[in-house]
Design a protein around this motif. Structure first.
Motif, PDB file in Angstrom:
ATOM      1  N   UNK A 196       5.875 -22.082-110.100  1.00  0.00           N
ATOM      2  CA  UNK A 196       5.053 -20.723-110.783  1.00  0.00           C
ATOM      3  C   UNK A 196       3.673 -20.989-111.208  1.00  0.00           C
ATOM      4  N   UNK A 197       3.122 -20.276-110.695  1.00  0.00           N
ATOM      5  CA  UNK A 197       1.618 -19.477-111.527  1.00  0.00           C
ATOM      6  C   UNK A 197       1.466 -19.281-112.290  1.00  0.00           C
ATOM      7  N   UNK A 198       1.098 -19.700-113.805  1.00  0.00           N
ATOM      8  CA  UNK A 198       1.359 -19.304-115.226  1.00  0.00           C
ATOM      9  C   UNK A 198      -0.031 -18.492-115.543  1.00  0.00           C
ATOM     10  N   UNK A 199      -0.672 -18.233-114.431  1.00  0.00           N
ATOM     11  CA  UNK A 199      -1.712 -17.167-114.234  1.00  0.00           C
ATOM     12  C   UNK A 199      -1.972 -16.078-113.637  1.00  0.00           C
ATOM     13  N   UNK A 200      -2.449 -14.622-114.577  1.00  0.00           N
ATOM     14  CA  UNK A 200      -2.710 -13.828-113.903  1.00  0.00           C
ATOM     15  C   UNK A 200      -4.137 -13.311-113.052  1.00  0.00           C
ATOM     16  N   UNK A 201      -5.090 -14.587-113.185  1.00  0.00           N
ATOM     17  CA  UNK A 201      -5.974 -14.936-112.290  1.00  0.00           C
ATOM     18  C   UNK A 201      -5.393 -14.786-110.677  1.00  0.00           C
ATOM     19  N   UNK A 202      -6.382 -13.240-110.064  1.00  0.00           N
ATOM     20  CA  UNK A 202      -6.548 -12.813-109.142  1.00  0.00           C
ATOM     21  C   UNK A 202      -7.829 -14.505-108.631  1.00  0.00           C
ATOM     22  N   UNK A 203      -8.385 -15.077-108.517  1.00  0.00           N
ATOM     23  CA  UNK A 203      -9.227 -15.878-107.749  1.00  0.00           C
ATOM     24  C   UNK A 203      -8.496 -17.238-107.832  1.00  0.00           C
ATOM     25  N   UNK A 204      -7.303 -17.568-109.059  1.00  0.00           N
ATOM     26  CA  UNK A 204      -6.216 -18.551-109.019  1.00  0.00           C
ATOM     27  C   UNK A 204      -5.115 -18.227-107.519  1.00  0.00           C
ATOM     28  N   UNK A 205      -5.034 -17.159-107.131  1.00  0.00           N
ATOM     29  CA  UNK A 205      -4.317 -16.605-106.593  1.00  0.00           C
ATOM     30  C   UNK A 205      -4.905 -16.785-105.069  1.00  0.00           C
ATOM     31  N   UNK A 206      -5.729 -16.314-105.136  1.00  0.00           N
ATOM     32  CA  UNK A 206      -5.635 -16.716-103.690  1.00  0.00           C
ATOM     33  C   UNK A 206      -6.689 -17.709-103.212  1.00  0.00           C
ATOM     34  N   UNK A 207      -7.429 -18.923-104.142  1.00  0.00           N
ATOM     35  CA  UNK A 207      -6.857 -19.994-103.887  1.00  0.00           C
ATOM     36  C   UNK A 207      -5.836 -20.923-103.246  1.00  0.00           C
ATOM     37  N   UNK A 208      -4.879 -20.855-104.547  1.00  0.00           N
ATOM     38  CA  UNK A 208      -3.541 -21.265-104.159  1.00  0.00           C
ATOM     39  C   UNK A 208      -3.058 -20.562-102.318  1.00  0.00           C
ATOM     40  N   UNK A 209      -3.231 -19.430-102.673  1.00  0.00           N
ATOM     41  CA  UNK A 209      -2.360 -18.591-101.308  1.00  0.00           C
ATOM     42  C   UNK A 209      -2.893 -19.300 -99.485  1.00  0.00           C
ATOM     43  N   UNK A 210      -5.069 -19.690-100.002  1.00  0.00           N
ATOM     44  CA  UNK A 210      -5.644 -19.897 -99.177  1.00  0.00           C
ATOM     45  C   UNK A 210      -5.304 -21.530 -98.640  1.00  0.00           C
ATOM     46  N   UNK A 211      -4.284 -22.312 -99.581  1.00  0.00           N
ATOM     47  CA  UNK A 211      -4.195 -23.314 -99.492  1.00  0.00           C
ATOM     48  C   UNK A 211      -3.233 -23.386 -98.694  1.00  0.00           C
ATOM     49  N   UNK A 212      -2.047 -22.724 -98.428  1.00  0.00           N
ATOM     50  CA  UNK A 212      -0.769 -22.576 -97.976  1.00  0.00           C
ATOM     51  C   UNK A 212       0.333 -22.765 -99.124  1.00  0.00           C
ATOM     52  N   UNK A 213       0.360 -22.031-100.300  1.00  0.00           N
ATOM     53  CA  UNK A 213       0.815 -22.509-100.754  1.00  0.00           C
ATOM     54  C   UNK A 213       1.902 -21.476-101.039  1.00  0.00           C
TER      55      UNK A 213
END
Length: 198
Positions: free
Chosen positions: A9-26
């Motif tokens: 679970x990502x406890x953040x609404x930041x679209x940048x953090x979502x993009x970085x984690x998704x880009x890493x395959x998570x």
């Protein structure tokens, strides 16, 4: 890249953090944590982001939607100019003030990252703070006005996003680029690996 036995679970609404984690395959769920982000009197910027990342993790785990088996990841980023915390600007004038402060000088970007994992029925948390030094070119007022017209400044700590038009202002970076975007990716993945393999 990484797979976990428990849901992340990502406890953040930041679209940048979502993009970085998704880009890493998570793969992960998003459950933003609503906390008071007011700095404490005299609080150092690095201590501030450390505290907020811990509080965001705790708030996310206290949610009625939380599961005792999930892994929670939270982060907070701030810009530090000689010990002064620059968070998201209040308005365009505040954003102009911040960018004028950053013009022609170096500043620090700190991100606190906390990971909380359940191990043998006990929840354990680990926190890191990653710091990057960023140097801006001298900015004319017209360049600042141009950047403010892009609309990028208003939802970002320090009133700029390095991954956008403000990349044109950056002369030098010493440290993690993704940290300046909002999440030091290599260090976060290492923290997740270490926490889940303990």
């Amino acid at each position: 890249m990484l797979g976990f036995a428990a849901p992340l679970v990502l406890a953040s609404g930041s679209p940048r953090r979502r993009e970085l984690l998704s880009g890493a395959g998570l793969r992960f769920a998003v459950r933003p944590a609503d906390i008071d982000e007011t700095p404490l009197p005299g609080e150092a910027p690095a201590n501030y982001v450390r505290r907020l990342s811990i509080e965001k993790t705790d708030a996310s785990m206290a949610s009625p939607l939380a599961s005792p088996v999930e892994i929670v990841l939270a982060a907070d980023t701030t810009v530090d100019v000689n010990g002064e915390i620059l968070e998201k600007p209040l308005d365009a004038d505040d954003a102009f003030r911040m960018l004028r402060m950053l013009s022609g000088r170096s500043h620090l970007v700190h991100t606190g990252v906390t990971v909380s994992v359940p191990i043998a029925g006990v929840r354990r948390s680990s926190t890191i703070v990653v710091t990057t030094e960023v140097t801006f070119a001298d900015l004319e007022d017209a360049a600042i006005d141009w950047y403010l017209e892009t609309g990028e400044a208003m939802d970002k700590a320090g009133a700029y996003g390095i991954q956008g038009a403000a990349g044109a202002f950056v002369e030098k970076i010493n440290g993690s680029v993704t940290n300046v975007i909002g999440l030091p990716l290599a260090e976060t993945l290492r923290l997740l690996r270490d926490a889940t393999s303990a």
